[in-house]
Design an enzyme around this catalytic site. Structure first.
Site, PDB file in Angstrom:
ATOM      1  N   MET A  91       0.370  -4.083  -6.119  1.00 12.29           N
ATOM      2  CA  MET A  91      -0.138  -3.332  -7.268  1.00 12.29           C
ATOM      3  C   MET A  91      -1.073  -4.157  -8.158  1.00 12.29           C
ATOM      4  SD  MET A  91       1.047  -0.444  -6.600  1.00 12.29           S
ATOM      5  CE  MET A  91       2.373   0.417  -5.758  1.00 12.29           C
ATOM      6  N   ILE A  93      -5.281  -5.313  -8.507  1.00 16.73           N
ATOM      7  CA  ILE A  93      -6.637  -5.139  -7.970  1.00 16.73           C
ATOM      8  C   ILE A  93      -7.237  -6.527  -7.770  1.00 16.73           C
ATOM      9  CG2 ILE A  93      -8.962  -4.266  -8.476  1.00 16.73           C
ATOM     10  CD1 ILE A  93      -7.689  -1.809  -9.694  1.00 16.73           C
ATOM     11  N   HIS A 110      -2.893   3.359   1.382  1.00 15.65           N
ATOM     12  CA  HIS A 110      -2.952   4.135   0.149  1.00 15.65           C
ATOM     13  C   HIS A 110      -2.336   5.513   0.416  1.00 15.65           C
ATOM     14  CE1 HIS A 110      -4.344   5.410  -3.761  1.00 15.65           C
ATOM     15  NE2 HIS A 110      -4.717   6.545  -3.207  1.00 15.65           N
ATOM     16  N   GLU A 148     -14.825  -4.592  -2.771  1.00 15.22           N
ATOM     17  CA  GLU A 148     -14.795  -4.784  -4.227  1.00 15.22           C
ATOM     18  C   GLU A 148     -14.526  -3.480  -4.984  1.00 15.22           C
ATOM     19  OE1 GLU A 148     -17.345  -4.899  -2.277  1.00 15.22           O
ATOM     20  OE2 GLU A 148     -18.950  -3.673  -3.143  1.00 15.22           O
ATOM     21  N   GLU A 181       2.710   6.928   6.263  1.00 16.61           N
ATOM     22  CA  GLU A 181       2.520   5.492   6.001  1.00 16.61           C
ATOM     23  C   GLU A 181       3.251   4.580   6.978  1.00 16.61           C
ATOM     24  OE1 GLU A 181       2.551   4.076   1.852  1.00 16.61           O
ATOM     25  OE2 GLU A 181       2.898   6.138   1.278  1.00 16.61           O
TER      26      GLU A 181
HETATM   27  C1  GAR Z   1       3.412   3.073  -0.997  1.00 10.74           C
HETATM   28  O1  GAR Z   1       3.482   4.455  -1.081  1.00 10.74           O
HETATM   29  C2  GAR Z   1       1.976   2.597  -0.953  1.00 10.74           C
HETATM   30  O2  GAR Z   1       1.140   3.440  -0.215  1.00 10.74           O
HETATM   31  C3  GAR Z   1       1.622   2.656  -2.409  1.00 10.74           C
HETATM   32  O3  GAR Z   1       2.770   2.165  -3.079  1.00 10.74           O
HETATM   33  C4  GAR Z   1       3.941   2.435  -2.288  1.00 10.74           C
HETATM   34  C5  GAR Z   1       4.647   1.124  -2.032  1.00 10.74           C
HETATM   35  O4  GAR Z   1       5.896   1.349  -1.432  1.00 10.74           O
HETATM   36  N1  GAR Z   1       0.457   1.878  -2.673  1.00 10.74           N
HETATM   37  C6  GAR Z   1      -0.446   2.219  -3.585  1.00 10.74           C
HETATM   38  O5  GAR Z   1      -0.338   3.183  -4.296  1.00 10.74           O
HETATM   39  C7  GAR Z   1      -1.655   1.305  -3.674  1.00 10.74           C
HETATM   40  N2  GAR Z   1      -2.731   1.950  -4.338  1.00 10.74           N
HETATM   41  P1  GAR Z   1       6.673   0.181  -0.646  1.00 10.74           P
HETATM   42  O6  GAR Z   1       6.778  -1.030  -1.594  1.00 10.74           O
HETATM   43  O7  GAR Z   1       8.014   0.778  -0.368  1.00 10.74           O
HETATM   44  O8  GAR Z   1       5.915  -0.141   0.605  1.00 10.74           O
END
Ligand code: GAR
Length: 202
Positions: A91, A93, A110, A148, A181
């Protein structure tokens, strides 16, 4: 031929990291190996998952390293001979300097169908809340290279997931993880590792 050395960057629960570990154990991820996990949070449950799998982990805190945060991550990547960085619920950037240095060597998962519900401020449950607020009937997940522009790099794989009547952000997040995912990220990681290993165009 030696495997591509992967570093997974995490911040939270680490279910995507777990999917990569499971894929490595089952042979779905065979062209690369997870050599390091880095978390920007000391309390991330992802660290427990890495430890249980015997994967070395490091914690790099922004509060501690401040403007040297990325330099510390880079140092760890270099010390460990990392070829590919996977952002799995990371989390933060990353700067243009960092993404340019690792051009085509960083991938991210994502939880939407990019270009919908992505970019700065769209992370975790906020992405699913935005999809529900808009009223789209289909969402999904995307794995892409990182450049970027937040969530703006070349798309590697996508998978659509249905939105159902009565979904909450939490219910939708779980469905997107389960149906998209957790399969997409290991498959994309294997694809990129195989191409890197074979010297193929990415
Ligand atoms: C996941 O859903 C991932 O895609 C999202 O955070 C979650 C992490 O879960 N990522 C984002 O939103 C990045 N922009 P996890 O820690 O259980 O893998």
């Amino acid at each position: 031929m030696s495997k591509i050395k992967i570093c997974v960057l995490v911040s939270g629960g680490g279910t995507n990291l777990q999917a990569l570990i499971d894929a490595q154990n089952s042979g779905i991820l065979m062209s690369g190996e997870i050599a390091l996990v880095i978390s920007n949070r000391a309390d991330a449950f992802a660290l427990e998952r890495a430890k249980k799998a015997g994967i070395p982990c490091e914690v790099v805190l922004k509060q501690e390293y401040q403007e040297c945060f990325e330099a510390r991550i880079t140092e760890l990547l270099e010390q460990n001979g990392i070829d590919l960085i996977i952002l799995a619920g990371f989390m933060c950037i990353l700067s243009a300097d960092f993404t340019a240095r690792f051009h085509n060597r960083i991938i991210n998962v994502h939880p939407s169908l990019i270009p919908a519900f992505c970019g700065k401020g769209f992370y975790g449950l906020k992405v699913h809340q935005a999809a529900l607020d808009y009223g789209v009937k289909v969402t999904g997940a995307t794995v892409h290279f990182v450049n970027e522009i937040p969530d703006g790099g070349k798309i590697i794989m996508q998978k659509a997931v249905e939105i159902k009547e009565g979904d909450t952000p939490e219910i939708l997040q779980r469905r997107v993880m389960e149906q998209a995912e957790w399969h997409l990220l290991p498959a994309a990681a294997e694809l990129v590792c195989r191409k890197l290993r074979n010297g193929e165009e990415l």
